[in-house]
Design a protein around this motif. Structure first.
Motif, mmCIF file in Angstrom:
data_model
loop_
_atom_site.group_PDB
_atom_site.id
_atom_site.type_symbol
_atom_site.label_atom_id
_atom_site.label_comp_id
_atom_site.label_asym_id
_atom_site.label_seq_id
_atom_site.Cartn_x
_atom_site.Cartn_y
_atom_site.Cartn_z
ATOM 1 N N MET A 201 0.726 -1.235 0.138
ATOM 2 C CA MET A 201 0.037 0.026 -0.139
ATOM 3 C C MET A 201 0.667 1.328 0.083
ATOM 4 O O MET A 201 0.303 2.478 -0.395
ATOM 5 C CB MET A 201 -1.034 -0.131 1.048
ATOM 6 C CG MET A 201 -2.038 -0.834 1.270
ATOM 7 S SD MET A 201 -3.076 -1.057 -0.177
ATOM 8 C CE MET A 201 -4.134 0.492 0.418
ATOM 9 N N ALA A 202 1.976 1.152 0.386
ATOM 10 C CA ALA A 202 2.852 2.502 0.391
ATOM 11 C C ALA A 202 4.241 2.395 -0.212
ATOM 12 O O ALA A 202 5.054 3.047 -0.230
ATOM 13 C CB ALA A 202 3.151 2.830 1.961
ATOM 14 N N VAL A 203 4.174 1.541 -1.496
ATOM 15 C CA VAL A 203 5.399 1.690 -2.328
ATOM 16 C C VAL A 203 5.430 2.896 -2.984
ATOM 17 O O VAL A 203 4.530 3.621 -2.867
ATOM 18 C CB VAL A 203 5.197 0.382 -3.182
ATOM 19 C CG1 VAL A 203 4.092 0.655 -4.220
ATOM 20 C CG2 VAL A 203 6.469 0.200 -3.921
ATOM 21 N N ARG A 204 6.679 3.172 -3.485
ATOM 22 C CA ARG A 204 6.685 4.385 -4.153
ATOM 23 C C ARG A 204 5.580 4.921 -5.036
ATOM 24 O O ARG A 204 5.160 6.084 -5.076
ATOM 25 C CB ARG A 204 8.120 4.495 -4.958
ATOM 26 C CG ARG A 204 8.400 5.509 -5.745
ATOM 27 C CD ARG A 204 9.387 5.377 -6.873
ATOM 28 N NE ARG A 204 9.263 6.715 -7.839
ATOM 29 C CZ ARG A 204 8.467 6.786 -8.973
ATOM 30 N NH1 ARG A 204 7.748 6.001 -9.148
ATOM 31 N NH2 ARG A 204 8.834 8.088 -9.660
ATOM 32 N N THR A 424 -3.760 1.892 7.551
ATOM 33 C CA THR A 424 -3.784 3.180 7.875
ATOM 34 C C THR A 424 -2.867 3.903 6.866
ATOM 35 O O THR A 424 -1.669 3.580 6.925
ATOM 36 C CB THR A 424 -3.909 3.800 9.262
ATOM 37 O OG1 THR A 424 -4.798 2.915 9.964
ATOM 38 C CG2 THR A 424 -4.022 5.079 9.526
ATOM 39 N N PRO A 425 -3.083 4.888 6.240
ATOM 40 C CA PRO A 425 -2.142 5.532 5.314
ATOM 41 C C PRO A 425 -1.056 6.366 6.421
ATOM 42 O O PRO A 425 -1.327 6.511 7.391
ATOM 43 C CB PRO A 425 -2.871 6.885 4.687
ATOM 44 C CG PRO A 425 -4.344 6.351 4.750
ATOM 45 C CD PRO A 425 -4.518 5.680 5.958
ATOM 46 N N PRO A 426 0.262 6.360 5.739
ATOM 47 C CA PRO A 426 1.409 7.002 6.541
ATOM 48 C C PRO A 426 0.996 8.328 6.684
ATOM 49 O O PRO A 426 0.358 9.222 5.885
ATOM 50 C CB PRO A 426 2.389 6.935 5.626
ATOM 51 C CG PRO A 426 1.947 6.556 4.201
ATOM 52 C CD PRO A 426 0.726 5.834 4.493
ATOM 53 N N GLY A 427 1.523 8.959 7.789
ATOM 54 C CA GLY A 427 1.289 10.464 8.372
ATOM 55 C C GLY A 427 1.932 11.485 7.455
ATOM 56 O O GLY A 427 2.996 10.869 6.603
ATOM 57 N N PRO A 428 1.781 12.674 7.180
ATOM 58 C CA PRO A 428 2.106 13.519 6.446
ATOM 59 C C PRO A 428 3.619 13.787 6.717
ATOM 60 O O PRO A 428 4.408 14.286 5.812
ATOM 61 C CB PRO A 428 1.342 14.903 6.824
ATOM 62 C CG PRO A 428 0.518 14.736 8.049
ATOM 63 C CD PRO A 428 0.643 13.246 8.193
#
Length: 441
Positions: A201-204, A424-428
């Motif tokens: 979900m959080a790859v480049r 949960t998406p990574p934070g800013p």
């Protein structure tokens, strides 16, 4: 360098062919162009007149896929599988062994895996195709130069591998002006965020747009994507004109495809690190000498191109490959080369599809999806929870295991301690990837 099979123009010459006058073959390979990103293939706004001319004059495979990848840089194993005709499970790492069973070696050539084409030209930097707003220009310039200078007595195989429409996308204003951003339709399967953790979900690629994906942000990406494709199409038109000027049009087969697709908002995703249709499905068009007009819904892989080119050129197809020649389909003597397709991404996603149904398995979170592609081609309705489909799911899981056994895929379809499906998406505050191409082709 981005990917081992890519950059620039590579051309090779046929020798020792079984037939007296084999056709010339020109393979046009783009980067990250999803299956529906060609106007003539049904896209509502894309302007691609030269790609369209190939589709309308030639033979279109509507269900063509790259098999998958064992790394986030899906392009690398995809292009290697194309060159060797084998699933990536057959070799170690991401690169096929450059032996006599690869397409360049078998065609007595040069290039790519690593530099085995008789004539090979790589860009000094892949960034060249992303500056000046003219995607594809430098590779087409080199190709035209080669066509004008080549030995006209020898048939040729030419592969042009562009780094477009992969990001960063810097199309000139004249291409951007072809589209009104506010009127660009969103994908039918657009979502602000994928509903569960698919394992990547959080790859480049996924970090190229913030979460949740807004309509405005997706339209911005699509605008740049479409403009880049239109710019590339313009330069493909220059190449096609040069083929005609060189007197090659009557005995040349042109094949247009891409190494993988791209989500850009579909299912709440941005990249190609998934087994949904937009991630691994690609356009595939044959046009030119001896190619009939038509289309097929046969289930095919990019790795089928290797044996198909052998078949078209009169070269014996190697026995120890996974690809199958598509020539009988185009010739009308066969309706297909396989009954189902197997798709994979790292150890987190597996899928199998037949002529109607598609099952996706996420082993790490113990989740299964089932889609009826006949009535739901955009994969909007997961039918796995319907008890009426339990037998079908069991049967397709069996087919999935059968594919794994045949290809040597060791990935378990169940794990002892599944992870939570919620994500949960990574934070800013977490760093975003730098704009560029080094981390993934």
């Amino acid at each position: 360098m981005r990917h081992i099979l890519a950059p620039g123009i590579a051309a090779m010459i046929f020798t020792s062919l079984a037939q007296a006058a084999p056709p010339n073959i020109i393979l046009l390979l783009t980067d990250d162009q999803r299956f529906d990103a060609v106007g003539a293939l049904g896209h509502p706004v894309l302007k691609t007149p030269h790609m369209d001319s190939l589709a309308r004059s030639g033979y279109v495979f509507r269900d063509a896929y790259t098999l998958g990848a064992n790394v986030g840089a899906v392009c690398t194993p995809s292009r290697n599988m194309l060159q060797c005709g084998k699933a990536y499970f057959r070799y170690e790492g991401t690169h096929a062994k450059p032996d006599g069973q690869t397409m360049p070696e078998l065609f007595r050539a040069a290039g790519l895996i690593e530099a085995r084409f008789e004539h090979s030209r790589a860009l000094p930097s892949n960034d060249l195709e992303h500056v000046g707003g003219e995607p594809g220009k430098y590779i087409v310039d080199a190709a035209i130069q080669f066509l004008r200078a080549r030995d006209r007595e020898r048939p040729l195989f030419m592969q042009l591998a562009w780094p477009n429409p992969h990001d960063p996308r810097t199309a000139a204003e004249k291409y951007m002006a072809l589209y009104e951003r506010d009127k660009i339709p969103l994908p039918k399967n657009y979502l602000p965020q994928h509903p569960f953790d698919n394992g990547e979900m959080a790859v480049r690629d996924e970090r190229l747009a913030p979460w949740p994906r807004t309509e405005e942000e997706i339209r911005r990406h699509l605008h740049e994507y479409y403009a880049t494709i239109s710019g590339l199409d313009f330069h493909i038109g220059r190449l096609l004109a040069a083929v005609g000027e060189a007197g090659l049009a009557q005995d040349t087969i042109i094949v247009f495809t891409s190494d993988n697709g791209l989500s850009i908002g579909s299912h709440g995703l941005m990249g190609k690190q998934n087994v949904y249709e937009p991630g691994l499905k690609v356009p595939l068009i044959f046009s030119g000498s001896g190619i009939p007009r038509g289309e097929s819904r046969a289930l095919v892989y990019l790795l089928d191109l290797f044996p198909t080119f052998c078949d078209l050129a009169g070269i014996a197809v190697p026995a120890a490959i996974d690809g199958r020649s598509l020539k009988p389909i185009m010739g009308g003597s066969s309706g297909g080369v396989r009954d189902s397709l197997f798709l994979s991404y790292r150890d987190v996603q597996r899928a199998v599809r037949d002529d109607r149904w598609k099952l996706i398995r996420y082993p790490q979170i113990d989740r299964t999806q089932l889609f009826d592609l006949q009535s739901d081609p955009d994969e909007l309705r997961d039918l796995s929870g319907d008890p009426a489909n339990s037998e079908r799911i069991a049967r397709m899981m069996g087919a999935l295991r059968g594919w794994q056994k045949r290809l040597g895929d060791p990935c378990p379809l169940e794990v002892a301690a599944p992870k939570p499906a919620a994500w949960t998406p990574p934070g800013p505050e977490e760093p975003k990837p730098k704009k560029g191409r080094k981390s993934t082709p």
